[in-house]
Scaffold this motif. Structure first.
Motif, PDB file in Angstrom:
ATOM      1  N   HIS A  41       0.717  -1.050   0.112  1.00 51.77           N
ATOM      2  CA  HIS A  41      -0.249   0.316  -0.028  1.00 51.77           C
ATOM      3  C   HIS A  41       0.726   1.254  -0.548  1.00 51.77           C
ATOM      4  CE1 HIS A  41      -4.657   1.189   0.394  1.00 51.77           C
ATOM      5  NE2 HIS A  41      -3.735   3.003   0.651  1.00 51.77           N
ATOM      6  N   VAL A  42       1.666   0.982   0.480  1.00 55.59           N
ATOM      7  CA  VAL A  42       3.109   2.988   0.312  1.00 55.59           C
ATOM      8  C   VAL A  42       3.174   2.638  -0.438  1.00 55.59           C
ATOM      9  CG1 VAL A  42       4.838   3.662   2.006  1.00 55.59           C
ATOM     10  CG2 VAL A  42       3.200   2.366   2.724  1.00 55.59           C
ATOM     11  N   ILE A  43       4.683   1.262  -0.979  1.00 59.51           N
ATOM     12  CA  ILE A  43       4.623   1.630  -2.103  1.00 59.51           C
ATOM     13  C   ILE A  43       3.699   2.138  -3.619  1.00 59.51           C
ATOM     14  CG2 ILE A  43       6.078   0.221  -4.897  1.00 59.51           C
ATOM     15  CD1 ILE A  43       6.551  -2.164  -2.315  1.00 59.51           C
ATOM     16  N   TYR A  44       2.387   1.586  -3.639  1.00 58.00           N
ATOM     17  CA  TYR A  44       1.141   2.248  -4.288  1.00 58.00           C
ATOM     18  C   TYR A  44       1.325   3.559  -4.571  1.00 58.00           C
ATOM     19  CZ  TYR A  44      -3.090   2.571  -6.606  1.00 58.00           C
ATOM     20  OH  TYR A  44      -4.071   3.200  -7.306  1.00 58.00           O
ATOM     21  N   SER A  45       1.696   3.912  -2.982  1.00 60.07           N
ATOM     22  CA  SER A  45       0.803   5.402  -2.883  1.00 60.07           C
ATOM     23  C   SER A  45       2.090   6.090  -3.228  1.00 60.07           C
ATOM     24  CB  SER A  45       0.706   5.404  -1.037  1.00 60.07           C
ATOM     25  OG  SER A  45       1.960   5.647  -0.618  1.00 60.07           O
ATOM     26  N   LEU A  46       3.236   5.870  -3.076  1.00 54.33           N
ATOM     27  CA  LEU A  46       4.212   6.562  -3.651  1.00 54.33           C
ATOM     28  C   LEU A  46       4.038   6.604  -4.759  1.00 54.33           C
ATOM     29  CD1 LEU A  46       7.157   5.975  -1.350  1.00 54.33           C
ATOM     30  CD2 LEU A  46       5.716   7.746  -1.394  1.00 54.33           C
ATOM     31  N   ARG A  59      -1.944   9.538   5.185  1.00 49.41           N
ATOM     32  CA  ARG A  59      -3.493  10.189   4.303  1.00 49.41           C
ATOM     33  C   ARG A  59      -4.247   9.289   3.868  1.00 49.41           C
ATOM     34  NH1 ARG A  59      -1.813  15.860   5.512  1.00 49.41           N
ATOM     35  NH2 ARG A  59      -0.967  16.068   3.058  1.00 49.41           N
ATOM     36  N   PHE A  60      -2.471   9.868   2.328  1.00 50.10           N
ATOM     37  CA  PHE A  60      -3.699   7.805   1.698  1.00 50.10           C
ATOM     38  C   PHE A  60      -3.333   6.302   2.552  1.00 50.10           C
ATOM     39  CE2 PHE A  60      -2.381   5.271  -2.175  1.00 50.10           C
ATOM     40  CZ  PHE A  60      -3.154   6.086  -2.946  1.00 50.10           C
ATOM     41  N   CYS A  61      -2.948   6.031   2.935  1.00 52.38           N
ATOM     42  CA  CYS A  61      -3.374   4.511   3.590  1.00 52.38           C
ATOM     43  C   CYS A  61      -3.763   4.147   4.839  1.00 52.38           C
ATOM     44  CB  CYS A  61      -1.463   4.128   4.133  1.00 52.38           C
ATOM     45  SG  CYS A  61      -0.446   4.325   2.328  1.00 52.38           S
ATOM     46  N   ASP A  62      -4.489   5.370   4.949  1.00 52.00           N
ATOM     47  CA  ASP A  62      -5.250   5.626   5.949  1.00 52.00           C
ATOM     48  C   ASP A  62      -5.999   3.954   5.731  1.00 52.00           C
ATOM     49  OD1 ASP A  62      -7.462   6.680   8.164  1.00 52.00           O
ATOM     50  OD2 ASP A  62      -8.517   7.123   7.075  1.00 52.00           O
ATOM     51  N   PRO A  63      -5.858   3.329   7.371  1.00 49.23           N
ATOM     52  CA  PRO A  63      -6.041   3.622   9.001  1.00 49.23           C
ATOM     53  C   PRO A  63      -4.755   3.398   9.203  1.00 49.23           C
ATOM     54  CG  PRO A  63      -6.810   1.830   8.721  1.00 49.23           C
ATOM     55  CD  PRO A  63      -6.824   2.264   7.013  1.00 49.23           C
ATOM     56  N   ILE A  64      -3.087   3.126   8.345  1.00 46.93           N
ATOM     57  CA  ILE A  64      -2.319   2.909   8.763  1.00 46.93           C
ATOM     58  C   ILE A  64      -1.885   4.146   9.493  1.00 46.93           C
ATOM     59  CG2 ILE A  64      -0.739   4.669   7.286  1.00 46.93           C
ATOM     60  CD1 ILE A  64       0.879   2.248   7.131  1.00 46.93           C
ATOM     61  N   GLN A  99      14.853   3.522  -8.260  1.00 49.34           N
ATOM     62  CA  GLN A  99      14.383   3.458  -9.570  1.00 49.34           C
ATOM     63  C   GLN A  99      14.368   1.738  -9.446  1.00 49.34           C
ATOM     64  OE1 GLN A  99      14.556   5.010 -12.818  1.00 49.34           O
ATOM     65  NE2 GLN A  99      13.426   2.550 -12.903  1.00 49.34           N
ATOM     66  N   LYS A 100      14.671   1.712  -8.475  1.00 52.63           N
ATOM     67  CA  LYS A 100      14.892  -0.510  -8.130  1.00 52.63           C
ATOM     68  C   LYS A 100      13.382   0.018  -7.473  1.00 52.63           C
ATOM     69  CE  LYS A 100      16.850  -3.563  -5.246  1.00 52.63           C
ATOM     70  NZ  LYS A 100      16.859  -3.909  -3.480  1.00 52.63           N
ATOM     71  N   GLY A 101      12.699   1.174  -7.532  1.00 58.20           N
ATOM     72  CA  GLY A 101      11.087   1.002  -6.872  1.00 58.20           C
ATOM     73  C   GLY A 101      10.210   1.092  -7.850  1.00 58.20           C
ATOM     74  N   MET A 102      10.275   2.035  -8.656  1.00 67.83           N
ATOM     75  CA  MET A 102       9.823   2.167  -9.770  1.00 67.83           C
ATOM     76  C   MET A 102       9.829   1.290 -10.940  1.00 67.83           C
ATOM     77  SD  MET A 102       8.763   5.216  -9.820  1.00 67.83           S
ATOM     78  CE  MET A 102       7.864   6.111 -10.910  1.00 67.83           C
ATOM     79  N   ASP A 103      10.746   0.226 -10.244  1.00 68.17           N
ATOM     80  CA  ASP A 103      10.962  -1.113 -11.840  1.00 68.17           C
ATOM     81  C   ASP A 103       9.465  -1.949 -10.720  1.00 68.17           C
ATOM     82  OD1 ASP A 103      12.888  -0.061 -12.826  1.00 68.17           O
ATOM     83  OD2 ASP A 103      14.729  -1.439 -11.923  1.00 68.17           O
ATOM     84  N   LEU A 104       9.629  -1.890  -9.705  1.00 65.09           N
ATOM     85  CA  LEU A 104       7.816  -2.511 -10.029  1.00 65.09           C
ATOM     86  C   LEU A 104       6.784  -2.525 -10.492  1.00 65.09           C
ATOM     87  CD1 LEU A 104       8.374  -2.415  -5.516  1.00 65.09           C
ATOM     88  CD2 LEU A 104       8.874  -4.662  -7.643  1.00 65.09           C
ATOM     89  N   GLN A 105       6.858  -1.129 -10.995  1.00 62.25           N
ATOM     90  CA  GLN A 105       5.718  -0.542 -11.406  1.00 62.25           C
ATOM     91  C   GLN A 105       3.996  -1.461 -12.768  1.00 62.25           C
ATOM     92  OE1 GLN A 105       6.357   3.138 -13.426  1.00 62.25           O
ATOM     93  NE2 GLN A 105       3.918   3.857 -12.652  1.00 62.25           N
ATOM     94  N   PRO A 106       5.250  -2.634 -13.081  1.00 64.12           N
ATOM     95  CA  PRO A 106       4.378  -3.199 -14.046  1.00 64.12           C
ATOM     96  C   PRO A 106       3.628  -4.202 -13.492  1.00 64.12           C
ATOM     97  CG  PRO A 106       7.121  -2.996 -15.102  1.00 64.12           C
ATOM     98  CD  PRO A 106       6.951  -2.133 -13.715  1.00 64.12           C
TER      99      PRO A 106
END
Length: 126
Positions: A41-46, A59-64, A99-106
């Motif tokens: 969820h946090v990765i998706y929020s970013l 706020r995006f990850c509410d109710p974390i 970039q390592k995180g962005m590579d998860l986009q697919p």
């Protein structure tokens, strides 16, 4: 095993153990990376928010909770998925995907499409 495998080869070999040159499954570290209730969820929020501050992710990850978000961000920073930037003298830090995180986009794109395919059956997920 080569570093990369085509989808066709993957579907052909899926009935057998797929291992690296050390006999280990290459997917196991990925599962470890995504362990935990909030990491994906946090990765998706970013992906959605881009370079942003702690409270925006909160706020995006509410109710974390703030403590949980802080722990997840620390783990993702340590994994090289997220970077924390804080300019000298600035009060607030910003967070973004490396970039390592962005590579998860697919991967997230495919999961989103899977979710669209099965959203009419959402009640069955629980």
């Amino acid at each position: 095993m080569e570093k990369w495998m085509s989808y066709e080869e993957f579907t052909y070999r899926i009935g057998e153990p797929i291992t690296d040159e050390y006999g280990k499954s290459p997917i196991t570290p990925v599962f470890s990376l995504f362990e935990g209730k909030w990491k994906m969820h946090v990765i998706y929020s970013l992906f959605c928010l881009g370079d942003t501050h702690f409270n925006s992710v909160l706020r995006f990850c509410d109710p974390i909770t703030p403590a949980s978000l802080n722990a997840v961000l620390k783990e993702l920073i340590q994994s090289g998925i997220v970077e924390k930037k804080q300019a000298k003298g600035e009060r607030y830090a910003s967070y973004s995907l490396t970039q390592k995180g962005m590579d998860l986009q697919p991967c997230f794109y495919e999961m989103m499409n899977w979710g669209f395919s099965y959203r009419s059956n959402r009640r069955k997920w629980k």
